[in-house]
Design an enzyme around this catalytic site. Structure first.
Site, PDB file in Angstrom:
ATOM      1  N   ASP A  97       0.818  -1.216   0.000  1.00 26.83           N
ATOM      2  CA  ASP A  97       0.000   0.000   0.000  1.00 26.83           C
ATOM      3  C   ASP A  97       0.849   1.261   0.000  1.00 26.83           C
ATOM      4  O   ASP A  97       0.621   2.177   0.793  1.00 26.83           O
ATOM      5  CB  ASP A  97      -0.951   0.008   1.210  1.00 26.83           C
ATOM      6  CG  ASP A  97      -1.713  -1.289   1.365  1.00 26.83           C
ATOM      7  OD1 ASP A  97      -2.064  -1.885   0.343  1.00 26.83           O
ATOM      8  OD2 ASP A  97      -1.956  -1.711   2.510  1.00 26.83           O
ATOM      9  N   GLU A 107     -11.112   0.560  -3.929  1.00 24.95           N
ATOM     10  CA  GLU A 107     -10.645   0.990  -2.609  1.00 24.95           C
ATOM     11  C   GLU A 107      -9.453   1.916  -2.792  1.00 24.95           C
ATOM     12  O   GLU A 107      -9.059   2.233  -3.910  1.00 24.95           O
ATOM     13  CB  GLU A 107     -10.274  -0.229  -1.755  1.00 24.95           C
ATOM     14  CG  GLU A 107      -9.221  -1.115  -2.377  1.00 24.95           C
ATOM     15  CD  GLU A 107      -9.007  -2.411  -1.622  1.00 24.95           C
ATOM     16  OE1 GLU A 107      -9.645  -2.624  -0.580  1.00 24.95           O
ATOM     17  OE2 GLU A 107      -8.192  -3.231  -2.082  1.00 24.95           O
TER      18      GLU A 107
END
Length: 559
Positions: free
Chosen positions: A15, A189
């Site tokens: 991420d 997302e």
């Protein structure tokens, strides 16, 4: 132009959120159940990266009891040019049972990337993966996934945006639902906002965290939309460019989308940065499975792709494709070289605080159980809970960064009770680890060395392969080769290494091999090497480690 190798940050570094401030680049990555929380890496050339600090170092969050793969998710770094402050937003995922996904999101600020960071300010519990955007007019916005729990509605939900009061943490006005994704891959997302040439661009992750993962993009003239999708209808970066329709499918695996022609898999969850020379790059996560398998021991790592803007204002990879590559073209100002052995470690314990590469699952590193002061020159670890514990396991660990490497340490340990152990091993989470340890013999007459193991929550005692340890002192070694672990020991530095038992199959110590939360496909964190100690007797024993060494035998290029 010079080409460089991905990943730029090997091992658990998922991420990635990248920013540039002047000529310095920074990347923040997720840390899940590990302390300190939120790794921050630094580079001056986008090629060579080093760990410099963590954002959550002072018990800002309590990670005890965290189930795999919950914890600290998707930190987002930003820099406010008007106030010259660094900002960090993150989610604390506390529950994933029943696919409820209960997360609280926060923001912190600092005048320096090294901190001190302000106390976390609560943002929302609407979902996860918050990102901050500082607009030119001085307003601030937060984008996030609104997690959907209603039966019959598209999962996982909408990407939403709201104006935010960063000083006090309150949402200004209403949340605006802007998209459920820009392609048919679903699972939108990690929304991140950028402004370029009159458009607001929304970069999102899609396709789940597995083999269908990708980076999608849309744009709008107004920050709350409406957003038009990239006209290709496909991700702008992915490891698997074949078309996929999976709207509403919550599956994070999508093993059918594995690309047999690529070493790099799972490319997705990207973050955009511009160089001083107006070159553009996306940092994104990816994985490298063991050959011939869909198992990823190293978790999700960070890679880089060079990007360009088309004549009609869309972001795309510089080569015109959307297939993530194992090499990337470096910035014009970078000539190299790329240090492919920078992840080797050779740690001694001469400083007051342990080396910053060490991380600890669930609990924080505090001097009452780990320090270098009680026996100067050694890392002393006081034995605590069993390694099955999600509360107080006495483990000091570093990220595994290769699929072929050696870890070595030396330990002094004098156990007096059968529940006291100390040694060296591999660790994924509290249910999954393997450990070469010193402990008492069954009759209590000797100190021995043997292997203990946890596999999917079961305890395995390899009690028929043991050796007596004279003087309570041993060198311990672990060789990891493509999912196979071999343990060895010796009692003086002049002796030959002696193998204990045979090679152990530890391929299950991988994202897809462990038993994470029900309904999830294992985890998405990554493998660690560790030294540690257990004392379920009186919490009175100590283990003294004189050094800790990791040597990677394959570089990130060769893996």
């Amino acid at each position: 132009m010079t080409s460089f190798n991905n990943p730029i940050i090997p091992g658990m570094a998922p991420d990635p959120s990248i920013i540039r401030v002047d000529h310095d680049y920074y990347i923040a990555t997720s840390t899940f159940h590990w302390n300190p929380g939120v790794q921050i890496f630094h580079s001056r050339d986008l090629v060579n990266w080093s760990l410099i600090t963590y954002a959550l170092q002072h018990d800002e969050v309590n990670l005890r009891g965290t189930n795999t793969p919950a914890g600290i998710w998707a930190p987002h770094l930003s820099y406010d040019e008007q106030t010259h402050k660094y900002w960090l937003a993150y989610s604390h995922m506390q529950n994933m049972a029943g696919r409820e996904f209960n997360a609280d999101s926060y923001a912190m600020s600092a005048d320096s990337i090294y901190g001190p960071w302000s106390a976390p300010v609560y943002l929302t519990s609407i979902g996860f993966d918050p990102a901050l955007f500082h607009d030119a007019d001085g307003k601030h916005y937060v984008s996030i996934l609104e997690w959907e729990t209603r039966t019959g509605y598209q999962a996982p939900g909408h990407i939403v945006i709201a104006e935010i009061d960063l000083e006090n943490g309150g949402i200004i006005g209403d949340w605006h639902r802007v998209t459920t994704g820009f392609t048919t891959r679903g699972c939108a997302e990690a929304p991140q906002l950028y402004h370029h040439d009159g458009y607001y661009y929304l970069l999102i992750a899609a396709g789940g965290t597995g083999y269908a993962h990708g980076v999608e993009i849309g744009r709008a003239k107004q920050i709350f939309g409406p957003y038009e999708p990239n006209p290709t209808g496909e991700p702008i970066i992915t490891s698997s460019p074949q078309h996929l329709f999976s709207l509403g499918d919550p599956d994070a695996g999508h093993f059918e989308m594995i690309n047999p022609h690529s070493r790099m898999q799972k490319a997705g969850h990207g973050s955009l940065v511009q160089t001083p020379d107006d070159e553009w790059y996306v940092a994104h996560l990816m994985s490298r499975p063991l050959k011939g398998t869909t198992l990823n021991p190293l978790g999700r790592e960070t890679s880089l792709q060079k990007m360009t803007w088309t004549s009609d204002g869309w972001l795309q990879m510089a080569d015109g494709s959307n297939l993530a590559k194992s090499t990337f073209e470096g910035p014009r100002a970078t000539s190299g070289p790329q240090d492919l052995t920078a992840d080797d470690l050779d740690i001694t314990f001469q400083t007051v605080t342990p080396d910053q590469h060490f991380m600890t699952p669930y609990q924080s590193q505090t001097t009452d159980w780990v320090n270098t002061t009680e026996r100067p020159g050694y890392l002393r670890i006081h034995g605590r809970n069993s390694f099955f514990s999600q509360v107080n396991p006495a483990i000091m660990a570093t990220r595994a960064t290769s699929l072929n490497y050696t870890v070595q340490t030396t330990v002094d340990f004098a156990p007096v009770h059968y529940s006291q152990t100390a040694g060296l091993g591999l660790y994924y989470d509290s249910n999954n680890w393997i450990y070469l340890c010193l402990c008492p013999s069954a009759d209590g007459q000797h100190t021995i060395v043997k292997v203990l193991q946890a596999k999917l929550g079961d305890r395995l005692d390899h009690r028929f392969d043991v050796a007596i340890v004279p003087a309570n002192h041993a060198d311990l070694k672990l060789d990891y080769v493509n999912g196979q672990a071999t343990f060895a020991y010796r009692f003086t530095a002049t002796e030959d290494w002696l193998t204990l038992g045979s090679a152990y199959d530890v391929t299950y110590l991988s994202d897809e091999g462990v038993n994470g939360e029900p309904g999830e496909i294992g985890g998405f964190t990554g493998l660690f090497n560790f030294i540690g100690s257990v004392d379920a007797y009186q919490h009175a024993s100590v283990a003294d480690f004189s050094h800790y060494q990791v040597r990677n035998h394959l570089t990130r290029k060769e893996n």
